[in-house]
Design a protein around this motif. Structure first.
Motif, PDB file in Angstrom:
ATOM      1  N   ALA A  73     -14.471  -6.771 -13.243  1.00  0.00           N
ATOM      2  CA  ALA A  73     -14.137  -6.704 -11.816  1.00  0.00           C
ATOM      3  C   ALA A  73     -12.639  -6.862 -11.600  1.00  0.00           C
ATOM      4  O   ALA A  73     -12.048  -6.214 -10.724  1.00  0.00           O
ATOM      5  CB  ALA A  73     -14.908  -7.774 -11.050  1.00  0.00           C
ATOM      6  N   VAL A  74     -12.016  -7.727 -12.404  1.00  0.00           N
ATOM      7  CA  VAL A  74     -10.561  -7.890 -12.328  1.00  0.00           C
ATOM      8  C   VAL A  74      -9.877  -6.574 -12.681  1.00  0.00           C
ATOM      9  O   VAL A  74      -8.909  -6.153 -12.022  1.00  0.00           O
ATOM     10  CB  VAL A  74     -10.095  -9.020 -13.275  1.00  0.00           C
ATOM     11  CG1 VAL A  74      -8.566  -9.125 -13.285  1.00  0.00           C
ATOM     12  CG2 VAL A  74     -10.714 -10.358 -12.862  1.00  0.00           C
ATOM     13  N   ASP A  75     -10.374  -5.890 -13.701  1.00  0.00           N
ATOM     14  CA  ASP A  75      -9.788  -4.605 -14.088  1.00  0.00           C
ATOM     15  C   ASP A  75      -9.950  -3.566 -12.982  1.00  0.00           C
ATOM     16  O   ASP A  75      -9.039  -2.773 -12.722  1.00  0.00           O
ATOM     17  CB  ASP A  75     -10.445  -4.100 -15.368  1.00  0.00           C
ATOM     18  CG  ASP A  75     -10.061  -4.916 -16.590  1.00  0.00           C
ATOM     19  OD1 ASP A  75      -9.069  -5.660 -16.512  1.00  0.00           O
ATOM     20  OD2 ASP A  75     -10.765  -4.812 -17.609  1.00  0.00           O
ATOM     21  N   VAL A  76     -11.100  -3.563 -12.315  1.00  0.00           N
ATOM     22  CA  VAL A  76     -11.331  -2.590 -11.249  1.00  0.00           C
ATOM     23  C   VAL A  76     -10.312  -2.769 -10.125  1.00  0.00           C
ATOM     24  O   VAL A  76      -9.667  -1.800  -9.688  1.00  0.00           O
ATOM     25  CB  VAL A  76     -12.768  -2.721 -10.694  1.00  0.00           C
ATOM     26  CG1 VAL A  76     -12.917  -1.909  -9.400  1.00  0.00           C
ATOM     27  CG2 VAL A  76     -13.786  -2.245 -11.717  1.00  0.00           C
ATOM     28  N   VAL A  77     -10.155  -3.998  -9.661  1.00  0.00           N
ATOM     29  CA  VAL A  77      -9.238  -4.223  -8.537  1.00  0.00           C
ATOM     30  C   VAL A  77      -7.796  -3.960  -8.957  1.00  0.00           C
ATOM     31  O   VAL A  77      -6.979  -3.444  -8.175  1.00  0.00           O
ATOM     32  CB  VAL A  77      -9.420  -5.643  -7.957  1.00  0.00           C
ATOM     33  CG1 VAL A  77      -8.920  -6.708  -8.908  1.00  0.00           C
ATOM     34  CG2 VAL A  77      -8.726  -5.777  -6.606  1.00  0.00           C
ATOM     35  N   THR A  78      -7.463  -4.249 -10.203  1.00  0.00           N
ATOM     36  CA  THR A  78      -6.110  -3.985 -10.691  1.00  0.00           C
ATOM     37  C   THR A  78      -5.821  -2.488 -10.719  1.00  0.00           C
ATOM     38  O   THR A  78      -4.739  -2.037 -10.322  1.00  0.00           O
ATOM     39  CB  THR A  78      -5.931  -4.597 -12.093  1.00  0.00           C
ATOM     40  OG1 THR A  78      -6.133  -6.013 -12.029  1.00  0.00           O
ATOM     41  CG2 THR A  78      -4.539  -4.325 -12.635  1.00  0.00           C
ATOM     42  N   ARG A  79      -6.792  -1.707 -11.168  1.00  0.00           N
ATOM     43  CA  ARG A  79      -6.611  -0.257 -11.238  1.00  0.00           C
ATOM     44  C   ARG A  79      -6.485   0.394  -9.857  1.00  0.00           C
ATOM     45  O   ARG A  79      -5.821   1.428  -9.705  1.00  0.00           O
ATOM     46  CB  ARG A  79      -7.786   0.376 -11.966  1.00  0.00           C
ATOM     47  CG  ARG A  79      -7.889   0.038 -13.448  1.00  0.00           C
ATOM     48  CD  ARG A  79      -9.107   0.723 -14.050  1.00  0.00           C
ATOM     49  NE  ARG A  79      -9.291   0.424 -15.464  1.00  0.00           N
ATOM     50  CZ  ARG A  79     -10.204   0.999 -16.241  1.00  0.00           C
ATOM     51  NH1 ARG A  79     -11.024   1.917 -15.712  1.00  0.00           N
ATOM     52  NH2 ARG A  79     -10.322   0.674 -17.505  1.00  0.00           N
ATOM     53  N   LEU A  80      -7.134  -0.202  -8.848  1.00  0.00           N
ATOM     54  CA  LEU A  80      -7.239   0.461  -7.549  1.00  0.00           C
ATOM     55  C   LEU A  80      -6.309  -0.096  -6.481  1.00  0.00           C
ATOM     56  O   LEU A  80      -6.306   0.407  -5.351  1.00  0.00           O
ATOM     57  CB  LEU A  80      -8.691   0.382  -7.043  1.00  0.00           C
ATOM     58  CG  LEU A  80      -9.732   1.125  -7.883  1.00  0.00           C
ATOM     59  CD1 LEU A  80     -11.124   0.924  -7.303  1.00  0.00           C
ATOM     60  CD2 LEU A  80      -9.398   2.613  -7.973  1.00  0.00           C
ATOM     61  N   ARG A  81      -5.512  -1.078  -6.806  1.00  0.00           N
ATOM     62  CA  ARG A  81      -4.649  -1.692  -5.794  1.00  0.00           C
ATOM     63  C   ARG A  81      -3.716  -0.682  -5.142  1.00  0.00           C
ATOM     64  O   ARG A  81      -3.510  -0.707  -3.926  1.00  0.00           O
ATOM     65  CB  ARG A  81      -3.827  -2.822  -6.433  1.00  0.00           C
ATOM     66  CG  ARG A  81      -4.556  -4.137  -6.572  1.00  0.00           C
ATOM     67  CD  ARG A  81      -4.625  -4.885  -5.276  1.00  0.00           C
ATOM     68  NE  ARG A  81      -3.294  -5.379  -4.873  1.00  0.00           N
ATOM     69  CZ  ARG A  81      -3.071  -6.064  -3.770  1.00  0.00           C
ATOM     70  NH1 ARG A  81      -4.049  -6.335  -2.937  1.00  0.00           N
ATOM     71  NH2 ARG A  81      -1.844  -6.481  -3.477  1.00  0.00           N
ATOM     72  N   ASP A  82      -3.154   0.202  -5.932  1.00  0.00           N
ATOM     73  CA  ASP A  82      -2.206   1.155  -5.367  1.00  0.00           C
ATOM     74  C   ASP A  82      -2.889   2.171  -4.456  1.00  0.00           C
ATOM     75  O   ASP A  82      -2.275   2.664  -3.503  1.00  0.00           O
ATOM     76  CB  ASP A  82      -1.464   1.885  -6.496  1.00  0.00           C
ATOM     77  CG  ASP A  82      -0.506   0.968  -7.244  1.00  0.00           C
ATOM     78  OD1 ASP A  82      -0.152  -0.090  -6.676  1.00  0.00           O
ATOM     79  OD2 ASP A  82      -0.138   1.313  -8.377  1.00  0.00           O
ATOM     80  N   ARG A  83      -4.140   2.489  -4.727  1.00  0.00           N
ATOM     81  CA  ARG A  83      -4.850   3.483  -3.927  1.00  0.00           C
ATOM     82  C   ARG A  83      -5.437   2.890  -2.653  1.00  0.00           C
ATOM     83  O   ARG A  83      -5.692   3.629  -1.682  1.00  0.00           O
ATOM     84  CB  ARG A  83      -5.968   4.121  -4.765  1.00  0.00           C
ATOM     85  CG  ARG A  83      -5.449   5.023  -5.868  1.00  0.00           C
ATOM     86  CD  ARG A  83      -6.590   5.617  -6.674  1.00  0.00           C
ATOM     87  NE  ARG A  83      -7.582   6.290  -5.858  1.00  0.00           N
ATOM     88  CZ  ARG A  83      -7.445   7.518  -5.350  1.00  0.00           C
ATOM     89  NH1 ARG A  83      -6.316   8.199  -5.552  1.00  0.00           N
ATOM     90  NH2 ARG A  83      -8.405   8.075  -4.639  1.00  0.00           N
ATOM     91  N   HIS A  84      -5.669   1.578  -2.660  1.00  0.00           N
ATOM     92  CA  HIS A  84      -6.295   0.929  -1.506  1.00  0.00           C
ATOM     93  C   HIS A  84      -5.487  -0.322  -1.147  1.00  0.00           C
ATOM     94  O   HIS A  84      -5.766  -1.409  -1.652  1.00  0.00           O
ATOM     95  CB  HIS A  84      -7.752   0.574  -1.812  1.00  0.00           C
ATOM     96  CG  HIS A  84      -8.590   1.764  -2.172  1.00  0.00           C
ATOM     97  ND1 HIS A  84      -9.115   2.615  -1.225  1.00  0.00           N
ATOM     98  CD2 HIS A  84      -8.947   2.266  -3.393  1.00  0.00           C
ATOM     99  CE1 HIS A  84      -9.790   3.578  -1.836  1.00  0.00           C
ATOM    100  NE2 HIS A  84      -9.695   3.396  -3.149  1.00  0.00           N
ATOM    101  N   MET A 138     -17.468   2.506 -13.006  1.00  0.00           N
ATOM    102  CA  MET A 138     -17.457   1.494 -11.950  1.00  0.00           C
ATOM    103  C   MET A 138     -16.203   1.635 -11.094  1.00  0.00           C
ATOM    104  O   MET A 138     -16.260   1.590  -9.857  1.00  0.00           O
ATOM    105  CB  MET A 138     -17.542   0.080 -12.541  1.00  0.00           C
ATOM    106  CG  MET A 138     -17.512  -1.026 -11.488  1.00  0.00           C
ATOM    107  SD  MET A 138     -17.809  -2.682 -12.156  1.00  0.00           S
ATOM    108  CE  MET A 138     -19.604  -2.645 -12.359  1.00  0.00           C
ATOM    109  N   THR A 139     -15.066   1.825 -11.755  1.00  0.00           N
ATOM    110  CA  THR A 139     -13.816   1.999 -11.020  1.00  0.00           C
ATOM    111  C   THR A 139     -13.883   3.223 -10.124  1.00  0.00           C
ATOM    112  O   THR A 139     -13.484   3.177  -8.950  1.00  0.00           O
ATOM    113  CB  THR A 139     -12.642   2.135 -12.008  1.00  0.00           C
ATOM    114  OG1 THR A 139     -12.607   0.994 -12.881  1.00  0.00           O
ATOM    115  CG2 THR A 139     -11.325   2.234 -11.264  1.00  0.00           C
ATOM    116  N   SER A 140     -14.398   4.322 -10.642  1.00  0.00           N
ATOM    117  CA  SER A 140     -14.505   5.550  -9.870  1.00  0.00           C
ATOM    118  C   SER A 140     -15.444   5.384  -8.688  1.00  0.00           C
ATOM    119  O   SER A 140     -15.172   5.883  -7.583  1.00  0.00           O
ATOM    120  CB  SER A 140     -14.989   6.681 -10.773  1.00  0.00           C
ATOM    121  OG  SER A 140     -15.144   7.875 -10.050  1.00  0.00           O
ATOM    122  N   ALA A 141     -16.562   4.673  -8.898  1.00  0.00           N
ATOM    123  CA  ALA A 141     -17.525   4.468  -7.814  1.00  0.00           C
ATOM    124  C   ALA A 141     -16.937   3.627  -6.695  1.00  0.00           C
ATOM    125  O   ALA A 141     -17.125   3.916  -5.509  1.00  0.00           O
ATOM    126  CB  ALA A 141     -18.793   3.819  -8.363  1.00  0.00           C
TER     127      ALA A 141
END
Length: 392
Positions: free
Chosen positions: A207-218, A320-323
């Motif tokens: 979950a930490v990796d997901v939010v890290t990957r998506l911070r710039d997009r959201h 998961m990141t994509s979803a």
């Protein structure tokens, strides 16, 4: 009925979680229906060796490994003093209590999930091999012919693969309590939530990796982690190493009101666990209209989440990141899943869970053949539009 319930821990234990909540709700529900329940579990510093709470008598003795022998001794002692139990529930959390060695009463074996994946994650290779051997080979032989209860169809399938007769495994799902009314303010951005014990096999790092990957997009995206456990220090180190401290909040244990506020404030629940028997947090989130994303191969998660209807099942971290990315970018779809989840959650009540347990235990006390009651699918009912805002 006079019932003994053997569970590794109780809900007051520092490591108590969903399985312990299930045991407590069933025990208290049976007492409310006029039965006598003695709850046998391990000793810990958060509660005395003996007490009665909400009508349930708790006897706590033994360590993480010593509780099994302590519970059997307690059964023998209690039966010698007060007569035989009508039925004993042996909760197999990896290891069974082998309660049948201590009593001639009918024994019902409850399994939340099979621990094939957890043994090597938590223990050394030699210990894991012994533990898995007891769970997968010894226990099915010792408990052959007894009534089993699984909390999901996936758990039942795994028990059958270990040699348990399919017709001997009933399914009794977790319930969920009606959500508490909460007041939720506006947030600075979308929120992801993980709810549960902080232990290694929950894989909160994903979950930490997901939010890290998506911070710039959201912009403003945050992760809130509600729960605590023995893996907290390692998780804190992981968050720090990823430079995620500014947008990952590790809240620890919180009270019920705060938990419901966090659930109601979330846009998505993430369930990155290796294995769950059912996914209690999924249904709790759903009761607030919050859909979930979890792994397809994580046991009962594939049932508590109806893929494409109440949430999304994925195969790996990239999916998961994509979803998450796709749903945060599509408020209408996110709201649709949340409405479906809310409607679906209403099917799972503790009253129904307790009623099923009462019927099954009475069936066992009459020494009838084991039953496969409850083995049916739950279709997702049509959703009704909800005024719940999607992104806060």
């Amino acid at each position: 009925m006079r019932i003994a319930l053997c569970n590794w821990r109780d809900l007051a234990h520092p490591e108590g979680g969903g399985a312990e909540l299930y045991a407590r709700m069933v025990a208290e529900g049976l007492v409310a229906r006029g039965h006598e329940v003695t709850f046998l579990c391990a000793a810990h510093d958060n509660a005395p060796a003996e007490e009665t709470l909400h009508g349930v008598r708790y006897l706590r003795a033994g360590s993480r490994t010593g509780v099994y022998g302590a519970a059997r001794r307690a059964i023998r002692r209690l039966e010698a003093a007060d007569g035989p139990f009508d039925v004993v529930v042996d909760v197999q959390n990896g290891l069974p209590f082998f309660a049948g060695w201590a009593t001639s009463a009918p024994v019902v074996v409850l399994v939340h999930h099979v621990h094939r994946e957890q043994w090597p994650v938590v223990f050394s290779a030699p210990v894991a091999a012994v533990g898995w051997g007891i769970e997968s080979r010894v226990s099915p032989r010792v408990n052959r012919g007894r009534q089993y209860v699984a909390v999901s169809r996936s758990t039942k399938d795994e028990l059958v693969a270990m040699g348990v007769d399919r017709d001997h495994v009933a399914i009794i799902h977790n319930g969920t309590q009606p959500p508490r009314p909460v007041s939720v303010g506006e947030a600075d951005g979308p929120r992801l939530l993980v709810l549960g014990r902080v232990v290694k096999h929950k894989r909160i790092e994903h979950a930490v990796d997901v939010v890290t990957r998506l911070r710039d997009r959201h912009p403003g995206l945050r992760l809130r982690v509600v729960g605590d456990g023995w893996w907290r220090r390692e998780l804190e180190d992981y968050v720090a190493a990823r430079g995620a401290g500014e947008y990952v909040d590790l809240l620890g244990f919180v009270d019920e009101q705060t938990k419901h506020e966090e659930l109601a404030s979330a846009d998505l629940l993430l369930v990155p666990s290796v294995k769950e028997g059912w996914g209690l947090s999924v249904v709790e989130a759903a009761s607030h209209g919050v859909p979930a994303i979890g792994y397809r191969d994580a046991g009962g998660v594939s049932e508590s989440i109806e893929d494409g209807a109440t949430g999304v099942l994925v195969r790996d971290l990239d999916e998961m990141t994509s979803a998450v990315d796709g749903l945060l970018a599509d408020p209408c779809r996110l709201t649709e899943l949340g409405d479906n989840a809310l409607a679906h959650s209403a099917r799972f009540t503790w009253d129904e869970t307790v009623r099923a347990w009462e019927q099954l235990l009475l069936h066992a006390t009459w020494r009838q053949a084991p039953t496969a009651a409850g083995d049916h699918a739950h279709a997702v009912p049509p959703a009704r539009l909800s005024p719940r805002p999607t992104l806060r």
